[in-house]
Design an enzyme around this catalytic site. Structure first.
Site, PDB file in Angstrom:
ATOM      1  N   SER A  42      62.784 -87.330 -44.315  1.00  0.00           N
ATOM      2  CA  SER A  42      62.881 -86.685 -43.003  1.00  0.00           C
ATOM      3  C   SER A  42      61.763 -85.695 -42.708  1.00  0.00           C
ATOM      4  O   SER A  42      61.537 -85.333 -41.557  1.00  0.00           O
ATOM      5  CB  SER A  42      64.227 -85.971 -42.861  1.00  0.00           C
ATOM      6  OG  SER A  42      64.307 -84.862 -43.738  1.00  0.00           O
TER       7      SER A  42
ATOM      8  N   LYS B 229      64.080 -78.379 -43.421  1.00  0.00           N
ATOM      9  CA  LYS B 229      63.642 -78.710 -42.064  1.00  0.00           C
ATOM     10  C   LYS B 229      62.668 -77.639 -41.582  1.00  0.00           C
ATOM     11  O   LYS B 229      62.467 -76.608 -42.221  1.00  0.00           O
ATOM     12  CB  LYS B 229      64.834 -78.776 -41.102  1.00  0.00           C
ATOM     13  CG  LYS B 229      65.942 -79.728 -41.504  1.00  0.00           C
ATOM     14  CD  LYS B 229      65.543 -81.184 -41.405  1.00  0.00           C
ATOM     15  CE  LYS B 229      66.693 -82.102 -41.817  1.00  0.00           C
ATOM     16  NZ  LYS B 229      66.290 -83.535 -41.848  1.00  0.00           N
TER      17      LYS B 229
END
Length: 284
Positions: free
Chosen positions: A133, A175
């Protein structure tokens, strides 16, 4: 006390188990405790240095060299101490198996574990990247160092953070913070807007040519939302293949573990090779 000459090789092996244990066996317990204390100080100093100064490959190599040199010094010294008693040695009260076990439990499993826990909780922690990701910024197989000092738990826009997943705190995500409290976040046709302006994101990749309408899911189009107080809006750099704040909402500030600083190791499991060019790379 019985006469049991010391075996130099055994003193070296015991030193590998726990610093100072070989010296205890050789009859120099105080010397061993001093070396153990120096080792713990070095571990703490390394952690402080790694959290304050973003570790590049030169700092990492220096730390490895110092660590290896100190361990070799301890082994050689323990062997030399044992050699002074290789022909004759009257065992002391501490030369018993239970004393050796106690030494390992109290110092190695006790003191070292407490120090390691404190370092991981308040200074720096290592993490492994298992998913795609955050590509191409972070690749599967990258091992990262995360600054966990108080200031690092208050990230700014653009920082990469590790946090406990709000819907399941037992899981930890990595993230990028794209918006902080009070910001208005919007996505139009895969373009991120913060407070009405598009955000330059040279690190972002889009691997899916399709454009998903907001009526289906918020991956490519998200109506304006305001980040609440004490929260962050996070997204993965691999935008089309990231499960992030677009889908499950905001990250509470108390969930943030720290800010990613650098890559200290990288292994390409497909090629079964070390990515040497990524070791020591600063994460931006």
């Amino acid at each position: 006390m019985p006469d049991k000459p010391r075996k130099p090789w055994l003193a070296g092996v015991l030193t590998l188990v726990t610093r100072g244990l070989g010296h205890l066996y050789a009859g120099y317990p105080v010397r061993g405790l001093i070396l153990f204390g120096i080792e713990q100080f070095l571990v703490f100093a390394f952690a402080v240095a790694a959290s304050i100064y973003t570790p590049d490959r030169y700092l990492l190599v220096l730390l490895v060299i110092i660590s290896l040199a100190f361990n070799v010094l301890c082994i050689v010294d323990a062997v030399d101490m044992a050699r002074t008693h290789k022909d004759h040695y009257e065992t002391a009260r501490y030369n018993r198996w239970f004393a050796y076990v106690g030494y390992v439990l109290v110092l190695s499993a006790g003191v070292s574990t407490v120090l390691s826990g404190a370092i991981k909780s308040y200074l720096i922690q290592a993490y492994h990247i298992p998913a795609a990701s955050m590509e191409d910024t972070l690749l599967i197989g990258d091992h990262i160092l995360v600054d966990q000092r108080t200031a690092a738990r208050e990230p700014k826009r653009g920082d990469l953070v590790v946090f406990a997943y709000p819907e399941d705190p037992s899981k930890e995500f990595v993230k990028r913070v794209v918006a902080v409290e009070g910001d208005t976040v919007e996505i139009r046709d895969k373009v991120l807007l913060v407070n009405g302006s598009s955000v330059p994101e040279p690190y972002v990749v889009h691997n899916e040519p399709t454009m998903i309408p907001a009526t289906e899911n918020p991956r490519d189009n998200l109506a304006p939302v305001i980040v609440p107080a004490g929260s962050y809006f996070t997204m993965g750099d691999n935008r089309d293949r990231s499960y992030d704040s677009r889908f499950w909402g905001f990250v509470p500030s108390e969930n943030v573990k720290g800010t990613v600083r650098s890559i200290y190791w990288s292994w390409d499991r497909t090629a079964r090779a070390v990515r040497w060019d990524r070791i020591g790379m600063k994460v931006l």
